[in-house]
Design an enzyme around this catalytic site. Structure first.
Site: not given
Length: 489
Positions: A274-275
């Site tokens: 994930f960002d």
């Protein structure tokens, strides 16, 4: 005037004679290497991995091709076995070379935890180009030709081919040309048509190669006068039939089911990376407030528009500040930003709806989970700890741990290394253009979160593999049965 005054010798340097056949075969090999290397880079792999494989594969394939030929022509060598090593006298069979190269590749890439089917899908379509070029080496040597034909039949071909196919007082079928054209047509159909419209899973391009080349070689071999024989059976035709069967069954998914627990058919759970900002955590209010604070201090009277503020989401602080200030001020501006950001962090940061539930599901199902962010690691840790998400994250990569921030894929690749997993199966989830670009720069499976409708068009323009409007939608995506990489590269 003859187009090729000496069709066998390309160049003579003292006692050294360089054959056209060698020049053409090596040119085909290095062209294929270059094309494969370009694709390999797009998959996020270092040049050295494929370079080392190629340097081992080329002699291995030649040895395999020689052994295959000698096995079926042993009567030529039984009285003088040392001639087996006289490779300059000719005698290579492509099927033996391919088998040897595949066996080497199976060992080499498996040892490096690289998906073998994915690599073969890169190499085999380009192999058709190499084979198409390589057949012209047979043309120069006046070999691999077919039965006798009339002068009228050969009048349909260019003069230089007609002249070269006049052998022992007769014209012969230019079977080298038939196979060369068939291979080029096969490359076009597989690479430009089947890859785009028909491909469903890894290995399909390889199986398409086996089926197509098997079909072409089966019919061309029927014209040839120099076939390797096993009794009354042409060996190349037998192998071609096997290739067609293996290819068609592979496309039908039979091998996936039979060998689902064995490399390279065994499915791996993808790493889900994930960002942070705008993906797991809603930090927009904090980011906007921090930028406004810095501008009020260093550029008093300048009012940042909403469009300008949104442009800061994704790029590094350094890149954002250098649009408005002298680069020499970057460190001072970043320090002021971070001081304000830390002071107001807990009051302005919150997780997006569904973040905890999604991460909890992924953790329970034993998916490798990481965060790859353009923020420094310390700030990432503070954010996920404050929001109660830290227990679900296996690895965190911040911009202070890498050299090149997104859109470089370095942070994602580094996360894969620390997760001890291959990056052949990666889902990268992000909310910015640079996130999608970073995923595409290593051919990862990109998922764009469309929490900000105003930014949706910009994200869709980057052509992510999937889009979601709520993090819980990711749970349904990971349950799907398909390949976790971007197949459009």
């Amino acid at each position: 005037m003859s187009l090729f005054p000496d069709t066998k010798t390309f160049m003579t340097i003292g006692p050294l004679h360089i054959a056209w056949y060698a020049v053409i075969i090596l040119s085909a090999a290095f062209l294929t290497y270059y094309l494969c290397l370009r694709k390999f880079r797009k998959m996020g792999y270092e040049d050295e991995i494929f370079e080392n494989f190629f340097l081992m594969m080329l002699p291995t394939a030649i040895i395999g091709a020689r052994i295959w030929y000698v096995i079926f022509e042993w009567r030529q060598y039984v009285d003088n076995p040392i001639r087996v090593f006289y490779i300059w006298e000719g005698g290579l069979a492509i099927h033996g070379g391919i088998i040897a190269a595949v066996l080497l590749g199976w060992y080499y890439f498996r040892k490096r935890c690289i998906n073998g089917l994915r690599i073969m899908d890169v190499v085999f379509p380009y192999l058709l180009i190499a084979q198409a070029i390589g057949r012209w080496g047979n043309f120069m040597n006046q070999e691999a030709y077919g039965g006798a034909v009339s002068a009228q039949f050969m009048s349909h071909f260019p003069a230089f081919i007609k002249d070269q196919m006049f052998i022992m007082g007769e014209y012969h079928h230019p079977t080298f040309l038939y196979e060369s054209i068939g291979n080029i047509v096969g490359f076009i159909l597989i690479y430009f048509v089947y890859r785009k419209y028909g491909r469903r899973k890894r290995g399909d391009l390889t199986f398409a190669y086996l089926a197509w080349y098997g079909l072409v070689r089966f019919f061309v071999e029927g014209f040839r006068t120099d076939s390797l024989m096993m009794g009354n059976i042409r060996v190349a035709q037998l192998v071609s039939i096997l290739g067609i069967i293996i290819g068609l069954l592979g496309i039908a998914g039979v091998w996936d089911k039979l060998f689902q627990n064995f490399y390279p058919f065994k499915k791996q759970k993808p790493a889900v990376i994930f960002d942070l900002d705008g993906t797991l955590l809603d930090t927009e209010a904090l980011i906007f407030a921090s930028f406004r604070h810095v501008f009020s201090k260093y550029k008093p009277g300048y009012e940042l528009s909403l469009k300008e503020l949104k442009s800061f989401l994704g790029p590094t602080l350094k890149a954002s500040f250098e649009k408005y200030f002298d680069p020499s001020m970057s460190e001072e501006l970043i320090q002021a930003y971070r001081e304000y950001n830390v002071a107001h962090h807990d009051e302005l940061v919150k997780p997006f709806p569904g973040a905890k539930e999604t991460l909890q599901y992924l953790k329970e199902q034993e998916y490798p989970i990481a965060i790859a962010s353009n923020k420094i690691k310390e700030t990432v840790v503070r954010g996920i700890t404050h929001c109660g998400l830290a227990e679900y994250i296996d690895v965190i990569i911040g911009c202070d741990q890498i050299c090149d921030p997104k859109p470089s894929p370095q942070c994602i690749l580094e996360a894969c290394k620390e997760l001890y997993c291959s990056h052949d199966d990666v889902i990268y989830v992000g909310d910015s253009i640079t996130d999608i670009q970073a995923a595409k720069n290593m051919a990862a499976y990109s998922v764009a979160v469309l929490f900000d409708e105003e930014n949706a068009d910009n994200l869709l323009a980057e052509k992510p593999c999937r889009t979601i409007h709520h993090l819980k939608e990711l749970i349904d995506i990971v349950k799907e049965d398909h390949e976790w990489s971007d197949a459009t590269i």
